[in-house]
Design a protein around this motif. Sequence first.
Motif, PDB file in Angstrom:
ATOM      1  N   UNK A  85       5.911  61.458 -26.090  1.00 12.36           N
ATOM      2  CA  UNK A  85       6.600  60.189 -25.834  1.00 12.36           C
ATOM      3  C   UNK A  85       7.735  60.312 -24.815  1.00 12.36           C
ATOM      4  N   UNK A  86       8.658  61.287 -24.937  1.00 13.39           N
ATOM      5  CA  UNK A  86       9.745  61.360 -23.941  1.00 13.39           C
ATOM      6  C   UNK A  86       9.229  61.578 -22.526  1.00 13.39           C
ATOM      7  N   UNK A  87       8.171  62.372 -22.380  1.00 15.61           N
ATOM      8  CA  UNK A  87       7.634  62.637 -21.053  1.00 15.61           C
ATOM      9  C   UNK A  87       6.933  61.406 -20.483  1.00 15.61           C
ATOM     10  N   UNK A 137       1.157  60.621 -16.799  1.00 14.92           N
ATOM     11  CA  UNK A 137      -0.293  60.740 -16.874  1.00 14.92           C
ATOM     12  C   UNK A 137      -0.758  61.985 -17.603  1.00 14.92           C
ATOM     13  N   UNK A 138      -0.128  63.122 -17.339  1.00 17.81           N
ATOM     14  CA  UNK A 138      -0.517  64.372 -17.995  1.00 17.81           C
ATOM     15  C   UNK A 138      -0.253  64.305 -19.495  1.00 17.81           C
ATOM     16  N   UNK A 139       0.912  63.797 -19.867  1.00 20.58           N
ATOM     17  CA  UNK A 139       1.257  63.704 -21.284  1.00 20.58           C
ATOM     18  C   UNK A 139       0.359  62.720 -22.012  1.00 20.58           C
ATOM     19  N   UNK A 140      -0.032  61.643 -21.336  1.00 22.99           N
ATOM     20  CA  UNK A 140      -0.926  60.669 -21.958  1.00 22.99           C
ATOM     21  C   UNK A 140      -2.283  61.295 -22.279  1.00 22.99           C
ATOM     22  N   UNK A 175       4.739  49.955 -26.087  1.00 20.20           N
ATOM     23  CA  UNK A 175       3.512  50.633 -26.511  1.00 20.20           C
ATOM     24  C   UNK A 175       3.804  51.988 -27.154  1.00 20.20           C
ATOM     25  N   UNK A 176       4.875  52.647 -26.731  1.00 20.87           N
ATOM     26  CA  UNK A 176       5.212  53.964 -27.261  1.00 20.87           C
ATOM     27  C   UNK A 176       5.988  53.907 -28.569  1.00 20.87           C
ATOM     28  N   UNK A 177       6.461  52.711 -28.932  1.00 24.85           N
ATOM     29  CA  UNK A 177       7.307  52.588 -30.115  1.00 24.85           C
ATOM     30  C   UNK A 177       6.542  53.042 -31.371  1.00 24.85           C
ATOM     31  N   UNK A 178       6.952  54.160 -31.924  1.00 20.16           N
ATOM     32  CA  UNK A 178       6.329  54.675 -33.135  1.00 20.16           C
ATOM     33  C   UNK A 178       4.923  55.219 -32.956  1.00 20.16           C
ATOM     34  N   UNK A 179       4.470  55.400 -31.715  1.00 16.08           N
ATOM     35  CA  UNK A 179       3.077  55.793 -31.483  1.00 16.08           C
ATOM     36  C   UNK A 179       2.763  57.169 -32.061  1.00 16.08           C
ATOM     37  N   UNK A 228       8.520  59.613 -17.407  1.00 18.35           N
ATOM     38  CA  UNK A 228       7.667  59.545 -16.228  1.00 18.35           C
ATOM     39  C   UNK A 228       7.519  58.128 -15.705  1.00 18.35           C
ATOM     40  N   UNK A 229       7.357  57.169 -16.629  1.00 16.16           N
ATOM     41  CA  UNK A 229       7.231  55.776 -16.192  1.00 16.16           C
ATOM     42  C   UNK A 229       8.530  55.282 -15.565  1.00 16.16           C
ATOM     43  N   UNK A 230       9.661  55.720 -16.110  1.00 13.49           N
ATOM     44  CA  UNK A 230      10.943  55.340 -15.524  1.00 13.49           C
ATOM     45  C   UNK A 230      11.110  55.894 -14.113  1.00 13.49           C
ATOM     46  N   UNK A 231      10.781  57.171 -13.932  1.00 14.02           N
ATOM     47  CA  UNK A 231      10.865  57.785 -12.601  1.00 14.02           C
ATOM     48  C   UNK A 231       9.894  57.099 -11.637  1.00 14.02           C
ATOM     49  N   UNK A 232       8.693  56.780 -12.118  1.00 15.05           N
ATOM     50  CA  UNK A 232       7.712  56.093 -11.284  1.00 15.05           C
ATOM     51  C   UNK A 232       8.233  54.730 -10.842  1.00 15.05           C
TER      52      UNK A 232
END
Length: 453
Positions: free
Chosen positions: A71-73, A121-124, A189-193, A77-81
């Motif tokens: 989740x953190x990655x 993408x890699x973490x997903x 989408x990541x909340x509690x995933x 990653x989305x923030x940096x993107x």
Amino acid sequence: MFGWFQIIRLGLIQACLGAVVVVTTSTLNRIMVVELALPALLPGFLVAWHYAVQMVRPRMGFGADKGQRSTPWMMGGMGILGVGGVMAAWATVWMATQPLYGALLAVLAFSLIGLGVSACGTSLLALMAKRVPEARRAPAATTVWLMMIVGFAVTAGVVGKLIDPYSPQVLLQVSAGLSLLTACTTALCLWGLEKDGGTPLNPTETVGTERLQKQSFKEAFQEVWSDPAARTFTVFVFMSMLAYSAQDLILEPFAGAVHGFTPGQTTQLSGWHHMGVLIGMLAVAAAGSRWVAGRLGSVQAWMVGGCLFSALASVGLVQSAMTALWPLQANVVFLGVANGAFSIAAIATMMRLAGEGGPGREGTRMGLWGAAQAAAFGLGGLLGTAASDLAHALLGEQSTAYAAVFGLQALMFAVAAAVALRLRAKSTHSQPAPAEQAVHFQGQEWLKGGSSS
């Protein structure tokens, strides 16, 4: 383990990833070349550079493995993107008055884009490999990638309407709004995933995880690279994606130069190819479903067959370059079906192999294969266009030049199929790893009827 609700959430994140990338690699490309009249080499270099930056994918995956959470990655990653996307739009606007400074800022922006795609993408993919059940991997891979394609299509259409007529202010507003929307959607989408669908580690997995915590990245990477199956699959990913991307930038110019297609007709031809890719993806998803019960073959067979049929379709393009009577549209659809089949089958195989290194190594393995794919895409477009120009210069005739390039592409697809067969043989004869290093999965034929045989 993840159910369909969690898989759809991952698909939405992938769609967000595609939404930001398509604006930076397509829309900004067009603005630089058309509105700003800059050399096409500039956006071409920037796109290639963002692929080159993705060589850090193994390190990103190792970081996710080390932290035992994706989740953190993914969020980082989305923030940096998103920041890279806004910066790329700002750089494009700046190029109108200060081309040099704008171009330098664009290099930094596309570096951030490459880093963001790598981390998220890699973490997903690693999270999918860890949490998606084996029997659901092919349909899950298809679902996630289709959602990314939908993200491409919807974003391109909506952004195209919002920035028409073009103005720098509107471009910056749309880019900032898109980055904010994708970041919020990803966070939701990541909340509690990673709290959903988790399974407790058994003693063997616990030993492997504790050992990983003491490893350096160099040690982890060497361990992955020493695995023959992982190394062979890396070669397959590179060769197949190199062939796939080599055709991407020359198919439409070929149709226009040799067959006399108008710009609108070449765009439609590209659409037919994408439709074929969709059909191929859905076919592989059906092959991996429990309802079909293996009657359509294993995912491994689809990966090999997809490459062989892609080679056959490329031979058809060679023939279409030599005669105008060849059914080009049908050939392109056939090529798309074969491309879609091997692509999704390769992703499903990637998810299976990622877990064969044992728990806590999925990210590093996914990173290695993601880097191979990025390198292939970065080189593929350059190889296709350069080979076309070289063949034209040497042969002095367009039809023969394009035929030579498509022949080379067919050869690369055939080599990829041979490597995939070698991977299957290695999997069949490989010995289980020691318990403290890997968890052995029984059965080498997989996803046949929804379970290992």
